[in-house]
Design a protein around this motif. Structure first.
Motif, PDB file in Angstrom:
ATOM      1  N   THR A 191       0.453  -1.266   0.057  1.00 48.85           N
ATOM      2  CA  THR A 191      -0.256   0.027   0.079  1.00 48.85           C
ATOM      3  C   THR A 191       0.935   1.162  -0.018  1.00 48.85           C
ATOM      4  O   THR A 191       0.025   2.488  -1.257  1.00 48.85           O
ATOM      5  N   ALA A 192       2.204   1.251   0.542  1.00 44.76           N
ATOM      6  CA  ALA A 192       2.783   1.587   0.647  1.00 44.76           C
ATOM      7  C   ALA A 192       3.378   2.947  -0.903  1.00 44.76           C
ATOM      8  O   ALA A 192       4.140   3.693  -0.551  1.00 44.76           O
ATOM      9  N   ILE A 193       3.975   1.106  -0.662  1.00 46.11           N
ATOM     10  CA  ILE A 193       4.877   1.451  -1.917  1.00 46.11           C
ATOM     11  C   ILE A 193       3.994   2.012  -3.437  1.00 46.11           C
ATOM     12  O   ILE A 193       4.530   2.976  -4.186  1.00 46.11           O
ATOM     13  N   MET A 194       2.567   1.443  -3.287  1.00 44.08           N
ATOM     14  CA  MET A 194       1.815   1.946  -4.386  1.00 44.08           C
ATOM     15  C   MET A 194       1.380   3.926  -4.159  1.00 44.08           C
ATOM     16  O   MET A 194       0.851   5.174  -5.345  1.00 44.08           O
ATOM     17  N   ARG A 195       1.280   4.476  -3.246  1.00 46.05           N
ATOM     18  CA  ARG A 195       1.116   5.668  -2.599  1.00 46.05           C
ATOM     19  C   ARG A 195       2.105   6.469  -3.287  1.00 46.05           C
ATOM     20  O   ARG A 195       2.204   7.643  -4.155  1.00 46.05           O
ATOM     21  N   LYS A 196       2.970   5.707  -2.931  1.00 44.47           N
ATOM     22  CA  LYS A 196       4.372   6.595  -3.188  1.00 44.47           C
ATOM     23  C   LYS A 196       4.893   7.241  -4.417  1.00 44.47           C
ATOM     24  O   LYS A 196       5.166   8.012  -5.400  1.00 44.47           O
ATOM     25  N   LEU A 197       4.668   5.278  -5.567  1.00 41.52           N
ATOM     26  CA  LEU A 197       4.408   5.520  -6.842  1.00 41.52           C
ATOM     27  C   LEU A 197       3.521   6.162  -7.627  1.00 41.52           C
ATOM     28  O   LEU A 197       3.965   6.785  -9.007  1.00 41.52           O
ATOM     29  N   GLY A 198       2.442   6.894  -6.851  1.00 38.40           N
ATOM     30  CA  GLY A 198       1.593   7.541  -7.086  1.00 38.40           C
ATOM     31  C   GLY A 198       0.549   6.527  -8.049  1.00 38.40           C
ATOM     32  O   GLY A 198       0.231   6.595  -9.064  1.00 38.40           O
ATOM     33  N   VAL A 199       0.382   4.838  -7.807  1.00 33.73           N
ATOM     34  CA  VAL A 199      -0.317   4.045  -8.304  1.00 33.73           C
ATOM     35  C   VAL A 199      -1.786   3.368  -7.580  1.00 33.73           C
ATOM     36  O   VAL A 199      -1.391   4.199  -6.846  1.00 33.73           O
ATOM     37  N   HIS A 200      -2.698   2.489  -8.427  1.00 34.64           N
ATOM     38  CA  HIS A 200      -3.431   2.023  -7.836  1.00 34.64           C
ATOM     39  C   HIS A 200      -3.124   0.558  -7.871  1.00 34.64           C
ATOM     40  O   HIS A 200      -4.819  -0.035  -7.238  1.00 34.64           O
ATOM     41  N   SER A 201      -2.999  -0.202  -8.701  1.00 36.10           N
ATOM     42  CA  SER A 201      -2.617  -1.367  -8.323  1.00 36.10           C
ATOM     43  C   SER A 201      -0.857  -2.287  -8.506  1.00 36.10           C
ATOM     44  O   SER A 201       0.352  -1.767  -8.758  1.00 36.10           O
ATOM     45  N   ARG A 202      -0.913  -2.942  -8.275  1.00 44.52           N
ATOM     46  CA  ARG A 202       0.830  -3.554  -8.734  1.00 44.52           C
ATOM     47  C   ARG A 202       0.701  -3.670 -10.104  1.00 44.52           C
ATOM     48  O   ARG A 202       1.990  -3.311 -10.196  1.00 44.52           O
ATOM     49  N   THR A 203       0.213  -4.128 -10.846  1.00 42.40           N
ATOM     50  CA  THR A 203       0.691  -3.733 -12.316  1.00 42.40           C
ATOM     51  C   THR A 203       1.367  -2.638 -12.552  1.00 42.40           C
ATOM     52  O   THR A 203       2.003  -2.299 -13.457  1.00 42.40           O
ATOM     53  N   GLN A 204       0.368  -1.623 -12.117  1.00 40.70           N
ATOM     54  CA  GLN A 204       1.166  -0.084 -12.054  1.00 40.70           C
ATOM     55  C   GLN A 204       2.261   0.228 -11.523  1.00 40.70           C
ATOM     56  O   GLN A 204       3.178   0.744 -11.933  1.00 40.70           O
ATOM     57  N   ALA A 205       2.917  -0.866 -10.320  1.00 41.63           N
ATOM     58  CA  ALA A 205       3.777  -0.684  -9.932  1.00 41.63           C
ATOM     59  C   ALA A 205       5.082  -1.304 -10.456  1.00 41.63           C
ATOM     60  O   ALA A 205       6.248   0.031 -10.966  1.00 41.63           O
ATOM     61  N   VAL A 206       4.141  -1.722 -10.965  1.00 40.44           N
ATOM     62  CA  VAL A 206       5.880  -2.883 -11.944  1.00 40.44           C
ATOM     63  C   VAL A 206       5.727  -2.037 -13.204  1.00 40.44           C
ATOM     64  O   VAL A 206       7.015  -1.949 -13.433  1.00 40.44           O
ATOM     65  N   LEU A 207       5.387  -1.528 -13.703  1.00 38.11           N
ATOM     66  CA  LEU A 207       5.371  -0.425 -15.174  1.00 38.11           C
ATOM     67  C   LEU A 207       6.221   0.767 -14.744  1.00 38.11           C
ATOM     68  O   LEU A 207       6.678   1.406 -15.328  1.00 38.11           O
ATOM     69  N   VAL A 208       5.564   1.466 -13.537  1.00 39.89           N
ATOM     70  CA  VAL A 208       6.880   2.702 -12.772  1.00 39.89           C
ATOM     71  C   VAL A 208       8.266   1.813 -13.137  1.00 39.89           C
ATOM     72  O   VAL A 208       8.817   2.429 -13.050  1.00 39.89           O
ATOM     73  N   ALA A 209       8.705   0.659 -12.345  1.00 42.72           N
ATOM     74  CA  ALA A 209       9.464   0.171 -12.080  1.00 42.72           C
ATOM     75  C   ALA A 209      10.711   0.195 -13.094  1.00 42.72           C
ATOM     76  O   ALA A 209      11.790   0.115 -13.156  1.00 42.72           O
ATOM     77  N   GLN A 210      10.220  -0.193 -14.587  1.00 40.54           N
ATOM     78  CA  GLN A 210      10.227  -0.110 -15.674  1.00 40.54           C
ATOM     79  C   GLN A 210      10.689   0.584 -16.233  1.00 40.54           C
ATOM     80  O   GLN A 210      11.577   0.792 -17.353  1.00 40.54           O
ATOM     81  N   GLN A 211      10.164   1.710 -15.079  1.00 40.51           N
ATOM     82  CA  GLN A 211      10.807   3.429 -16.494  1.00 40.51           C
ATOM     83  C   GLN A 211      12.436   3.235 -15.694  1.00 40.51           C
ATOM     84  O   GLN A 211      12.810   4.419 -15.858  1.00 40.51           O
ATOM     85  N   ALA A 212      12.923   2.875 -14.447  1.00 37.80           N
ATOM     86  CA  ALA A 212      13.970   3.021 -14.281  1.00 37.80           C
ATOM     87  C   ALA A 212      15.445   2.053 -15.235  1.00 37.80           C
ATOM     88  O   ALA A 212      16.364   2.202 -14.818  1.00 37.80           O
ATOM     89  N   LYS A 213      14.839   1.700 -16.027  1.00 37.00           N
ATOM     90  CA  LYS A 213      15.850   0.925 -17.372  1.00 37.00           C
ATOM     91  C   LYS A 213      16.449   1.769 -18.062  1.00 37.00           C
ATOM     92  O   LYS A 213      15.810   2.999 -18.269  1.00 37.00           O
ATOM     93  N   PHE A 214      17.335   1.948 -18.555  1.00 39.20           N
ATOM     94  CA  PHE A 214      18.265   2.425 -19.806  1.00 39.20           C
ATOM     95  C   PHE A 214      17.198   2.589 -20.557  1.00 39.20           C
ATOM     96  O   PHE A 214      17.624   3.917 -21.334  1.00 39.20           O
TER      97      PHE A 214
END
Length: 222
Positions: A191-214
């Motif tokens: 819940t805290a992770i999604m709040r910090k990342l500004g997303v509403h689902s685990r899938t969206q959190a994964v997509l945000v994490a992908q943004q750290a790729k080169f």
């Protein structure tokens, strides 16, 4: 490896043996830090950090075999904050420098730099200032990407580990087992992770994490 605790040591993380040796010699020549450890991947670096007190300085190459893009830097900063990390990389486009600094790096030194530049970087970081290499220009058109990097950098060490496991497709129950914590604790962290990342689902959190790729940080080629 010795488990002796020491507060004054530096860690160099680079998978190229010759360059790692050169960095070690340079660091010994231009800084008072003489107790220097090396690691050839992020996993080995985390093991070294876990066996000792936090280092006084980390010198990090972004291009490592077991991490992709800036997620290694984000994971490292979560583990050793507020210890400064100086990125030394051959990928020295303005976009990459901006992303690394927004992800928590205290400085960025292009790999082709002379020893004097590295010395200047160490002195700047030693004054608790951010070192930006000569010729660096801010990239205002990257605001959205840099905002995502900053959000990822705001995660705690535990949250970073949990997000990594979420990206591997692990369920809360599996994450709880792997980290030896209660499933309710995992849910609270998610819940805290999604709040910090500004997303509403685990899938969206994964997509945000992908943004750290080169590929997401560097600008598209024309």
């Amino acid at each position: 490896m010795s488990h002796e605790k020491t507060s004054e040591w530096a860690l160099i993380i680079d998978d190229h043996p010759l360059f790692c040796d050169a960095l070690e010699l340079t660091l010994r020549a231009v800084s008072p830090l003489q107790n220097i450890m090396t690691a050839d991947c992020m996993s080995a670096a985390m093991d070294t950090i876990g066996a000792r007190a936090k280092p006084s300085l980390v010198v990090l190459d972004l291009n490592l075999p077991d991490v992709s893009g800036l997620d290694g830097l984000v994971k490292l900063k979560a583990a050793i904050n507020p210890c400064p990390v100086i990125v030394v990389s051959s990928m020295c486009e303005n976009a990459m420098i901006s992303a690394a600094l927004h992800a928590g790096a205290s400085g960025f030194v292009p790999k082709h730099s002379r020893r004097a530049v590295f010395k200047d970087a160490l002195q700047t970081v030693g004054r608790n200032e951010i070192y930006k290499p000569p010729g660096y220009v801010e990239t205002p058109d990257m605001d959205d990407k840099l905002d995502i990097v900053e959000r990822l950098a705001s995660l705690t060490r535990q949250q970073t580990c949990i997000l990594e496991l979420i990206c591997e497709g692990k369920l809360n129950k599996q994450i709880a087992y792997e980290l030896s914590i209660a499933e309710t604790t995992v849910k609270a962290h998610v819940t805290a992770i999604m709040r910090k990342l500004g997303v509403h689902s685990r899938t969206q959190a994964v997509l945000v994490a992908q943004q750290a790729k080169f590929s997401s940080v560097l600008p598209d080629s024309d």
